[in-house]
Design a protein around this motif. Sequence first.
Motif, PDB file in Angstrom:
ATOM      1  N   HIS A  70      -9.226   4.488   6.940  1.00  0.00           N
ATOM      2  CA  HIS A  70      -7.856   4.081   7.258  1.00  0.00           C
ATOM      3  C   HIS A  70      -7.013   4.162   5.988  1.00  0.00           C
ATOM      4  N   GLU A  71      -5.723   4.302   6.118  1.00  0.00           N
ATOM      5  CA  GLU A  71      -4.905   4.624   4.943  1.00  0.00           C
ATOM      6  C   GLU A  71      -4.844   3.536   3.867  1.00  0.00           C
ATOM      7  N   THR A  72      -5.409   2.348   4.132  1.00  0.00           N
ATOM      8  CA  THR A  72      -5.455   1.323   3.082  1.00  0.00           C
ATOM      9  C   THR A  72      -6.765   1.382   2.276  1.00  0.00           C
ATOM     10  N   LYS A  73      -7.654   2.287   2.623  1.00  0.00           N
ATOM     11  CA  LYS A  73      -8.966   2.299   1.968  1.00  0.00           C
ATOM     12  C   LYS A  73      -8.975   3.241   0.749  1.00  0.00           C
ATOM     13  N   ASN A  74     -10.104   3.304   0.048  1.00  0.00           N
ATOM     14  CA  ASN A  74     -10.188   4.114  -1.184  1.00  0.00           C
ATOM     15  C   ASN A  74      -9.916   5.590  -0.899  1.00  0.00           C
ATOM     16  N   ILE A  75     -10.592   6.127   0.111  1.00  0.00           N
ATOM     17  CA  ILE A  75     -10.333   7.509   0.518  1.00  0.00           C
ATOM     18  C   ILE A  75      -9.891   7.476   1.965  1.00  0.00           C
ATOM     19  N   ILE A  76      -8.916   8.326   2.297  1.00  0.00           N
ATOM     20  CA  ILE A  76      -8.212   8.121   3.567  1.00  0.00           C
ATOM     21  C   ILE A  76      -8.041   9.420   4.368  1.00  0.00           C
ATOM     22  N   SER A  77      -7.936   9.242   5.682  1.00  0.00           N
ATOM     23  CA  SER A  77      -7.534  10.365   6.533  1.00  0.00           C
ATOM     24  C   SER A  77      -6.565   9.837   7.605  1.00  0.00           C
ATOM     25  N   GLY A  78      -5.766   8.854   7.247  1.00  0.00           N
ATOM     26  CA  GLY A  78      -4.854   8.230   8.224  1.00  0.00           C
ATOM     27  C   GLY A  78      -5.618   7.161   8.962  1.00  0.00           C
ATOM     28  N   GLU A  79      -6.235   7.569  10.060  1.00  0.00           N
ATOM     29  CA  GLU A  79      -7.295   6.793  10.709  1.00  0.00           C
ATOM     30  C   GLU A  79      -8.558   7.608  10.495  1.00  0.00           C
ATOM     31  N   GLY A  80      -9.688   6.961  10.407  1.00  0.00           N
ATOM     32  CA  GLY A  80     -10.919   7.730  10.225  1.00  0.00           C
ATOM     33  C   GLY A  80     -12.053   6.809   9.864  1.00  0.00           C
ATOM     34  N   GLY A  81     -13.267   7.285  10.040  1.00  0.00           N
ATOM     35  CA  GLY A  81     -14.418   6.463   9.715  1.00  0.00           C
ATOM     36  C   GLY A  81     -15.689   7.286   9.678  1.00  0.00           C
TER      37      GLY A  81
ATOM     38  N   TYR B 298     -11.415  15.714   3.413  1.00  0.00           N
ATOM     39  CA  TYR B 298     -12.039  16.574   2.404  1.00  0.00           C
ATOM     40  C   TYR B 298     -11.136  16.709   1.172  1.00  0.00           C
ATOM     41  N   ALA B 299      -9.814  16.767   1.407  1.00  0.00           N
ATOM     42  CA  ALA B 299      -8.878  16.847   0.277  1.00  0.00           C
ATOM     43  C   ALA B 299      -9.072  15.633  -0.645  1.00  0.00           C
ATOM     44  N   GLN B 300      -9.372  14.489  -0.066  1.00  0.00           N
ATOM     45  CA  GLN B 300      -9.603  13.284  -0.865  1.00  0.00           C
ATOM     46  C   GLN B 300     -10.947  13.360  -1.591  1.00  0.00           C
ATOM     47  N   LEU B 301     -11.941  13.887  -0.894  1.00  0.00           N
ATOM     48  CA  LEU B 301     -13.279  13.940  -1.497  1.00  0.00           C
ATOM     49  C   LEU B 301     -13.285  14.836  -2.734  1.00  0.00           C
ATOM     50  N   GLU B 302     -12.432  15.872  -2.709  1.00  0.00           N
ATOM     51  CA  GLU B 302     -12.350  16.748  -3.891  1.00  0.00           C
ATOM     52  C   GLU B 302     -11.893  15.980  -5.132  1.00  0.00           C
ATOM     53  N   ARG B 303     -11.183  14.875  -4.933  1.00  0.00           N
ATOM     54  CA  ARG B 303     -10.710  14.085  -6.086  1.00  0.00           C
ATOM     55  C   ARG B 303     -11.302  12.670  -6.101  1.00  0.00           C
ATOM     56  N   PHE B 304     -12.480  12.581  -5.497  1.00  0.00           N
ATOM     57  CA  PHE B 304     -13.111  11.276  -5.309  1.00  0.00           C
ATOM     58  C   PHE B 304     -13.276  10.486  -6.623  1.00  0.00           C
ATOM     59  N   ASP B 305     -13.809  11.149  -7.645  1.00  0.00           N
ATOM     60  CA  ASP B 305     -14.090  10.426  -8.907  1.00  0.00           C
ATOM     61  C   ASP B 305     -12.805   9.940  -9.559  1.00  0.00           C
ATOM     62  N   GLU B 306     -11.795  10.822  -9.491  1.00  0.00           N
ATOM     63  CA  GLU B 306     -10.500  10.461 -10.075  1.00  0.00           C
ATOM     64  C   GLU B 306      -9.893   9.252  -9.344  1.00  0.00           C
ATOM     65  N   ILE B 307      -9.978   9.275  -8.027  1.00  0.00           N
ATOM     66  CA  ILE B 307      -9.456   8.159  -7.223  1.00  0.00           C
ATOM     67  C   ILE B 307     -10.166   6.864  -7.609  1.00  0.00           C
ATOM     68  N   GLN B 308     -11.471   6.942  -7.724  1.00  0.00           N
ATOM     69  CA  GLN B 308     -12.246   5.745  -8.045  1.00  0.00           C
ATOM     70  C   GLN B 308     -11.901   5.206  -9.432  1.00  0.00           C
ATOM     71  N   THR B 309     -11.673   6.123 -10.387  1.00  0.00           N
ATOM     72  CA  THR B 309     -11.300   5.678 -11.736  1.00  0.00           C
ATOM     73  C   THR B 309      -9.963   4.946 -11.691  1.00  0.00           C
TER      74      THR B 309
ATOM     75  N   ASN C   8       0.844  -1.203   0.000  1.00  0.00           N
ATOM     76  CA  ASN C   8       0.000   0.000   0.000  1.00  0.00           C
ATOM     77  C   ASN C   8       0.872   1.243   0.000  1.00  0.00           C
ATOM     78  N   ARG C   9       0.433   2.276  -0.682  1.00  0.00           N
ATOM     79  CA  ARG C   9       1.082   3.595  -0.593  1.00  0.00           C
ATOM     80  C   ARG C   9      -0.036   4.612  -0.433  1.00  0.00           C
ATOM     81  N   PRO C  10      -0.115   5.237   0.741  1.00  0.00           N
ATOM     82  CA  PRO C  10      -1.189   6.219   0.932  1.00  0.00           C
ATOM     83  C   PRO C  10      -1.114   7.314  -0.132  1.00  0.00           C
ATOM     84  N   PHE C  11      -2.258   7.727  -0.614  1.00  0.00           N
ATOM     85  CA  PHE C  11      -2.343   8.671  -1.735  1.00  0.00           C
ATOM     86  C   PHE C  11      -2.544  10.094  -1.211  1.00  0.00           C
ATOM     87  N   ILE C  12      -1.689  10.979  -1.672  1.00  0.00           N
ATOM     88  CA  ILE C  12      -1.796  12.392  -1.294  1.00  0.00           C
ATOM     89  C   ILE C  12      -2.351  13.144  -2.503  1.00  0.00           C
ATOM     90  N   THR C  13      -3.388  13.925  -2.308  1.00  0.00           N
ATOM     91  CA  THR C  13      -4.013  14.593  -3.465  1.00  0.00           C
ATOM     92  C   THR C  13      -3.320  15.897  -3.820  1.00  0.00           C
TER      93      THR C  13
END
Length: 378
Positions: free
Chosen positions: A179-190, A244-255, A6-11
Amino acid sequence: MEVLFNRPFITGREIHHLTEVARSGKFSGNGPYTRLCHDFFERRFGFRKVLLTTSCTDALEMAAILCDIQPGDEVIMPSFTFVSSANAFMLRGATIRFADTGADYPNIDPVSIAQLITPRTRAILVVHYAGVACEMDAIMDLALQHNLLVVEDAAHSIDSFYRGKPLGGIGHFGTFSFHETKNIISGEGGMLVINDERFVKRAEIIWEKGTDRAAFSRGEVNKYGWKDIGSSYLPAEIIAALLYAQLERFDEIQTLRKKIWHYYYNGLKPLLEAGLISLPGVPEWATANGNMFFMVTKDREKRMRLLSFLKEKGIYAVFHYLSLHSSDFFSPKHDGRVLPNTDHYSDCIIRLPFYNEMKEEEMLYVVEAINRFYLTQV
Ligand SMILES: Cc1ncc(COP(=O)(O)O)c(C=O)c1O
């Protein structure tokens, strides 16, 4: 070549949003970024009410409180899941009854659920493994028939659907992980999703340490106080800002993620067709959301050999879950039933490296290594 698991994704927008939090001076939870995230999920998926939490584990604990689990109440769930699904209910004194998965896919089997229902059953927890939906119509029918609550552990399942309905939005509650292995991440989070109006008000109180502070911050009451049990389940604004930084690129991440999933599937199909591995397919009622990619070996010994073969090539694949009914902690409490499908998946699943920015040459390297293993080592 080295291919990490895994490599956590930074937007690239994280610093901007974190600076905004620092500039605003609003660091604690339920601030502007939390509200932006809530709005995103409620609008995009039509969820009745969402609350960000510090983890999926916390969202599960909230769900267990909202189910009003009392000592001795029985909760049915798969053994093939992460410990948090069970811990959340055991913390409330529940008796856990582990159901088997289906043979075709490592999701809970509705037939196995039906066999475990007793007058003491209070709730069913389902896990949509790798973001692929369980048979929700059958499960919701059982719940209705026996007056049970349904919690969807949707830790893997953001942006995935069951017959067009978003996962996490079907049962009474849905719980997600960032969590950082999921599609959208905040380190830990839910996140907890509350789909039944009856539980919305209480959920907010439990979220804010058992107080009506959320209503107070909306100006609905002029002071806040202790109303119920609860804990500190809400995340700080910096966590919401990261998300929120991840949500701004949600569609791109999913693609990106769905592309990786298809690449692996096509690259391993010849092994599937030759009957050397299995790649549990996505049933017609479900979608794949690019949460992870897993393959299933014939037996445990082959899995261990393939994992070490891949490691020698610098490829970090992993296995999970160790079935909960045979864990050190639970096995003395288990009723002794054999769960053959659970044991099979627990012995034979391999999760392949998976991250948004995976290069084609990395995916090719993994696919070729697995093909080579089956051509030369088996
Ligand atoms: C099915 C399931 N539920 C719950 C969790 C816990 O999620 P978190 O790490 O956000 O607490 C996980 C972890 O990956 C999981 O796989």
